[in-house]
Write a protein that holds these residues in place. Structure first.
Motif, short mmCIF file in Angstrom:
data_model
loop_
_atom_site.label_atom_id
_atom_site.label_comp_id
_atom_site.label_asym_id
_atom_site.label_seq_id
_atom_site.Cartn_x
_atom_site.Cartn_y
_atom_site.Cartn_z
N PRO A 213 0.82 -1.21 0.00
CA PRO A 213 0.00 0.00 0.00
C PRO A 213 0.85 1.26 0.00
O PRO A 213 1.83 1.37 0.75
CB PRO A 213 -0.80 -0.12 1.31
CG PRO A 213 0.06 -0.95 2.20
CD PRO A 213 0.77 -1.93 1.30
N GLY A 214 0.50 2.22 -0.85
CA GLY A 214 1.20 3.50 -0.90
C GLY A 214 0.58 4.46 0.10
O GLY A 214 -0.61 4.79 0.01
N ILE A 215 1.37 4.92 1.07
CA ILE A 215 0.87 5.75 2.17
C ILE A 215 1.37 7.19 2.01
O ILE A 215 2.58 7.42 1.94
CB ILE A 215 1.34 5.19 3.53
CG1 ILE A 215 1.01 3.69 3.66
CG2 ILE A 215 0.76 6.01 4.67
CD1 ILE A 215 -0.47 3.38 3.62
N MET A 216 0.45 8.13 1.99
CA MET A 216 0.81 9.54 1.86
C MET A 216 0.53 10.27 3.18
O MET A 216 -0.63 10.52 3.53
CB MET A 216 0.01 10.21 0.74
CG MET A 216 0.30 11.70 0.58
SD MET A 216 1.93 12.04 -0.13
CE MET A 216 1.61 11.69 -1.88
N PRO A 217 1.57 10.61 3.96
CA PRO A 217 1.37 11.40 5.18
C PRO A 217 0.76 12.76 4.85
O PRO A 217 0.82 13.23 3.71
CB PRO A 217 2.79 11.55 5.74
CG PRO A 217 3.54 10.39 5.16
CD PRO A 217 2.97 10.22 3.78
N ILE A 218 0.19 13.39 5.87
CA ILE A 218 -0.48 14.68 5.67
C ILE A 218 0.28 15.75 6.44
O ILE A 218 0.37 15.69 7.67
CB ILE A 218 -1.94 14.61 6.15
CG1 ILE A 218 -2.70 13.55 5.35
CG2 ILE A 218 -2.62 15.97 6.00
CD1 ILE A 218 -4.06 13.21 5.91
N SER A 219 0.79 16.74 5.72
CA SER A 219 1.55 17.82 6.35
C SER A 219 0.81 19.15 6.32
O SER A 219 0.91 19.94 7.25
CB SER A 219 2.90 17.98 5.65
OG SER A 219 3.68 16.81 5.77
N ALA A 251 0.02 23.15 12.35
CA ALA A 251 0.49 22.22 13.38
C ALA A 251 -0.61 21.23 13.75
O ALA A 251 -0.37 20.03 13.93
CB ALA A 251 0.94 22.99 14.62
N ALA A 252 -1.84 21.72 13.85
CA ALA A 252 -2.97 20.84 14.17
C ALA A 252 -3.25 19.87 13.02
O ALA A 252 -3.60 18.71 13.26
CB ALA A 252 -4.21 21.68 14.48
N VAL A 253 -3.11 20.35 11.78
CA VAL A 253 -3.30 19.47 10.63
C VAL A 253 -2.30 18.33 10.67
O VAL A 253 -2.65 17.16 10.43
CB VAL A 253 -3.17 20.26 9.31
CG1 VAL A 253 -3.08 19.30 8.11
CG2 VAL A 253 -4.35 21.20 9.13
#
Length: 299
Positions: A213-219, A251-253
């Motif tokens: 699975p390709g995982i894209m973190p959220i920044s 920061a919260a995101v």
């Protein structure tokens, strides 16, 4: 290292692993920064790292290429590598050059991709003496390099911009594997249930190769929305609402995004019995590291 063999052992031992994707920076300072980041992130012990395709080009004689990065990562950082190779606009001579440089640079793994059609073209056509589909590139690599390279291919749990028929796409995936590929890395997604349903359909079609699975973190919220729209993927309602509530606070995101993606990864491992995660790092470090820490995968 054979990726497919390690992943099968992971399943037998219920032992998770992970890998990282990087892209070639556009500036010399960006190149220096990414090497420093790779040097730090290798301490996290990824199974392998891959680098997206960039051939440089005559208009940018000083541009760093994928082959250069792959060679340096192999020789300077002692990491196993997987080199992206697309056949979009690539004559056979250019493909031969890329493969030889990968071979000489110590690379043992290729992610074979068709790639996106040039923006100015409405219809995709192969370059003269080039390849029309990823399966043709896979077959060519096998014919010319035997088993030297392990070959991975792309999978699309939520469809492809040019085709949304899931059964047809799974058939195309099976053709790529039959041509000589041995593992699959998927496009990014956030809908775990849909992903697991797609994996089940792949297995029912006869596909036995490991699926990563390709995982894209959220920044950032804006970049998250932009990628979701660009890839045309579904985001579960509760997932989207949690991010919308904090969208104006970076920061919260990052915090909410890390928690959501961590839970997503846990579900993939626990529900799907899939024990390898491939992180699209976007050349960033912190978000991926936080998720791995929360998953308990750093020692």
């Amino acid at each position: 290292m054979r990726v497919s063999q390690v992943l099968k052992e992971n399943v037998r031992n219920e032992a998770p692993s992970f890998s990282f994707e990087y892209f070639v920076p556009k500036t010399s300072q960006g190149v220096q920064n990414i090497y420093e980041r790779i040097d730090r992130m290798r301490e996290l012990t990824p199974l392998f790292v891959d680098v997206t395709w960039n051939a440089g080009g005559t208009t940018k004689p000083n541009a760093t290429t994928t082959n250069e990065m792959i060679t340096k990562i192999n020789k300077s950082y002692d990491l196993d590598t997987c080199m992206h190779l697309t056949c979009t606009g690539m004559p056979r001579e250019a493909v031969d050059k890329a493969l030889k440089e990968a071979y000489d640079g110590g690379c043992r793994c290729i992610l074979a991709l068709r790639g996106d059609a040039p923006l100015e073209n409405e219809k995709w056509d192969a370059a003269q003496d080039g390849f029309l589909y990823a399966k043709d590139l896979v077959k060519y690599i096998r014919e010319n390099y035997g088993d030297h390279f392990e070959i991975g291919v792309a999978g699309y749990p939520e469809g492809h911009p040019e085709e949304h028929d899931r059964d047809l796409l799974i058939g195309h995936l099976r053709e790529k594997l039959d041509a000589g590929a041995s593992f699959v890395i998927t496009q990014m997604f956030y809908d775990v249930d849909n992903f697991l349903d797609w994996v089940k359909a792949c297995r029912e079609s006869g596909i036995t190769a490991p699926i990563i699975p390709g995982i894209m973190p959220i920044s950032q919220y804006a970049s998250f929305i932009r990628r979701v729209k660009w890839c045309d993927i579904n985001v579960p309602t509760e997932f989207l609402r949690a991010l919308e509530r904090v969208k104006d606070d970076d920061a919260a995101v990052r915090e909410v995004g890390a928690e959501l993606v961590t839970e997503m990864c846990k579900s993939i491992i626990e529900k799907g019995g899939i024990y390898h995660l491939h992180f699209y790092t976007m050349n960033l470090e912190k978000s991926t590291k936080v998720i791995l820490e929360r998953l308990g995968l750093l020692h």
